[in-house]
Structures are given as C-alpha cells and as structure tokens.
Design an enzyme around this catalytic site. Sequence first.
Site, PDB file in Angstrom:
ATOM      1  N   SER A 189     -33.426 -54.016  10.683  1.00 23.65           N
ATOM      2  CA  SER A 189     -34.614 -53.297  10.243  1.00 23.65           C
ATOM      3  C   SER A 189     -35.760 -54.299  10.252  1.00 23.65           C
ATOM      4  CB  SER A 189     -34.414 -52.703   8.851  1.00 23.65           C
ATOM      5  OG  SER A 189     -35.441 -51.763   8.596  1.00 23.65           O
ATOM      6  N   GLU A 190     -36.884 -53.909  10.872  1.00 27.36           N
ATOM      7  CA  GLU A 190     -37.902 -54.909  11.200  1.00 27.36           C
ATOM      8  C   GLU A 190     -38.614 -55.507   9.991  1.00 27.36           C
ATOM      9  OE1 GLU A 190     -37.862 -51.757  12.233  1.00 27.36           O
ATOM     10  OE2 GLU A 190     -39.853 -50.823  12.176  1.00 27.36           O
ATOM     11  N   ASN A 191     -38.420 -54.941   8.798  1.00 29.65           N
ATOM     12  CA  ASN A 191     -39.021 -55.581   7.638  1.00 29.65           C
ATOM     13  C   ASN A 191     -38.225 -56.805   7.178  1.00 29.65           C
ATOM     14  OD1 ASN A 191     -37.058 -53.584   6.896  1.00 29.65           O
ATOM     15  ND2 ASN A 191     -37.656 -53.884   4.777  1.00 29.65           N
TER      16      ASN A 191
END
Lengths: 233, 218
Positions: free
Chosen positions: B46-48
Amino acid sequence: MINKVVKSIEEAIAGVRSDMIFMVGGFGLSGIPENCIAELSKKDIFSLTCISNNAGVDDFGLGLLLQRKQIKKMISSYVGENAEFERQMLSGELEVDLIPQGSLAERCRAGGSGIPAFFTPAGYGTEVAEGKEVREFNGKPHILESALTADFAFVKACKGDTAGNLIYKGTARNFNPLMAMAGKITVAEVEELVPAGELDPNQIHTPGIFVQRIIQGKKYEKRIEQRTVRKNQ
Amino acid sequence: MALDKNQIAQRIAQELEHNMYVNLGIGIPTLVANYIPESIDIEFQSENGVLGMGPFPFEGEEDPDMINAGKQTITTMPGAVLFDSATSFAMIRGQHVQLTVLGAMEVAENGDIANWKIPGKMVKGMGGAMDLVASAENIIVAMMHTNRAGESKILKKCTLPITGVNCVKKIVTNLAVLEVTANGFKLLERAPRVSVEEIKNATAADLIIEGEISEMQF
C-alpha cells in the site's frame, strides 16, 4: 549533545509568519502533527502555502487552518475530504496544486538532500507535465520535477530524544521523514520524549541533524478516518 | 449474466501468481485480496508505506497508526515491513511492485487511462495513481464496462484528462476480459451468459475477436 527540546508549543512554532511555506507530515489523519496544527490555528497568521499530502477533515488536522482561512495555497496529491476545503476551492479562495504522490514525496526528499530537480516518468503525457521539460531515458519519456523546501516543516513521530532523533510507528511514518529533511526549521512533535542515549542508534529513522526543535505533544487524539473492521469469528 | 463487483475481483485474482508483489487501488481492486487462492503467496503493497498488508482488524483492535492508502484501518502479515513515502514510490517507480490493479473512468485502445479528474466537478487529486501507472510493468484495470449513464468506458480515445499513457495491459469488467494489444482491444473472455454481441454493443471502441470467445471460469 545538542539539545533541541523546546519548553512549550508556543516556543515550538515561534517565528511562523504570514505568507510562509509550511510542510505538514501525515497521510490522511495518520501521523499528523496535531499539537502544532492546533497551535497554528490559534495564531493570526494567514496566506500560508501548505505542502501536505492531504488537507485534513472539516474539524481536525489542516481543516482547522482552512476553517480560519489561513491557507491560501495547498500543494497536495489528494484532497477534498472536507466540505470547507471544497467550498474554498470551487469559489477560488483557495489555490490548489495537485501533484502525483510519489513526485511529492521525492520532491521533499530532494529538497532536503541538495538535489534541485529530477526526472520521473510519473505524469508524462498528462496535465501535470504541462510546461515541464521532457527528456527520454532508456527510450521512455520523463518529466523534470523540482525540489520542494519549506520555511517550516512540522512532523510527528512516535518517539524522539532530546537530540532530535526520531522513530516513527506503523504507517504514521509516511511523509514525515522526508519533510523533516526539507524544512529550514523542522519542528518535531513526539508522543514520547526521552533523554539522548536511550534510543538504539540502529533503529532511528530520522537523524536529529534534520530536526531543529522537538517537543512532547500534550495530547494525541489520533482520529481514524475510515474505521474498517472484520467480524469476529 | 453480468458480473457484480465481487466477481470482477474474483476474476482478477486469477491473474495473480505465486510470490508476486501487488498494489491494489481503492474500490473493486481492494476486493481482489478476498479471492487469493490458498496455494499461492502474495504480498500486498500500500503506497502510504506498508508491504505485507493483512486483512482489516477485528473490532477493538484498530490502530490509527496502521492504515492503507484508502485510509482504512488494516493489519500486517508476518514478514511485513513499514517505510516512508519516498521508499514506497521507489518500489513502485523502480518496478519492484510487479502488478497494479486499479479502477478507471475510461480506458483507450492505446492503453491510456483516465481515472482522476472530471473537469468542472470537484477534483480530489491523483494520489499515487500517476506514479503507479507510469511505471508498473503490468496494469490491470477493474471497472464496470459502462458508466452510470450507460455509456461505454472503453473508448478509442479518452475524453477525460488522462492519468497515464500507453500503460493498461488488461481490463476486467462486469461483461468481459479485454487485452490491450498494439492493434487495439482484444476480447479474451465474456462473462457467463453474456454474448459477444452484447459486449460489442456496450463498447465504443473496436474489438478484435478471434474464434470462439470462452466464458470466464470461476
């Protein structure tokens, strides 16, 4: 050891003025510097340019600054989780510069690293590329993105020491270490402040050299934006 | 019979291979995680800032410091790792993440995708979508074949501002599986009891149709 601890939240944000550029760490409401934002929202400072991935919600995070119309421009990748933001944007009161999330992160990292610009494939052929230099590398077009720096960077960590070293927790890390590097004055607020020497140097995420002021936040609400659970079996 | 959103996700799950690193976008793509066969191992990014994302937490175990890119509370799997946003997009731009599944408003026959902006309406931003589509080796779009007005989202050319150029490889809709080839959209599969004719009627772009088109298998 250089001691970076400030005694009060007023002292932590001392020197902020209207028209300045701020970076604010966090992703959604996770890992935002709650105490600094709350304090900024009490001051008569306006016309701020704010670099932050998101813009908070109506009554929390950067939404507090938007309510008082303290921000004139947002530089973000994803916004609009609050009604006041939408109203100000559509009425033209608030200028919004939307940039790809990876470019935003890298622009902050570059700003703190002495790299003035870099080429990235993200945004090529889109509105984001308008007016930007395009160059091919390995047969693929890339666009030139410039570094970002700020007069102040406000970041939040789980733990910190008096020398300004920081350790983050979970996905609350996000933009915080990158913005910490890019602030002329970086203010770190932490949930737990310990004497220098107590943190394991191997485990520190942000070296204290990037941090000018550190303070233990008075309280943390740590609001959850999208509480999502599965059923107990 | 056209697929529902869960069935679209279920069909996309068949595209995943053992030991793949995968980024799932918001919406239908998120549902793909529910249909991974037990025989294969997948790590979700997840890109966060998390690799090795697990299911949603049980009630009472939510942690505000543990969320996904959709800001939902999550858990992590054994072997998970957490990192900052620049490292996260190094994984994405550097093509270490092998598959990206995301939603779209429009896809064009050259692989262009539009999914971030409708001019004149509230614009929320592209988030990580532009970085993801600019770099991923393999991009699968999960979406309904037509929009709420019944218009095809599969077009000769995008009408909305694009998110990335020449990047989509495959599309799974409620009606069909399409491949983006150098010559345009190729119809690979149709939803159960949906005819080729129905798919053609719902598609504004030309379709390459070779031989008998089989039904999706679940």
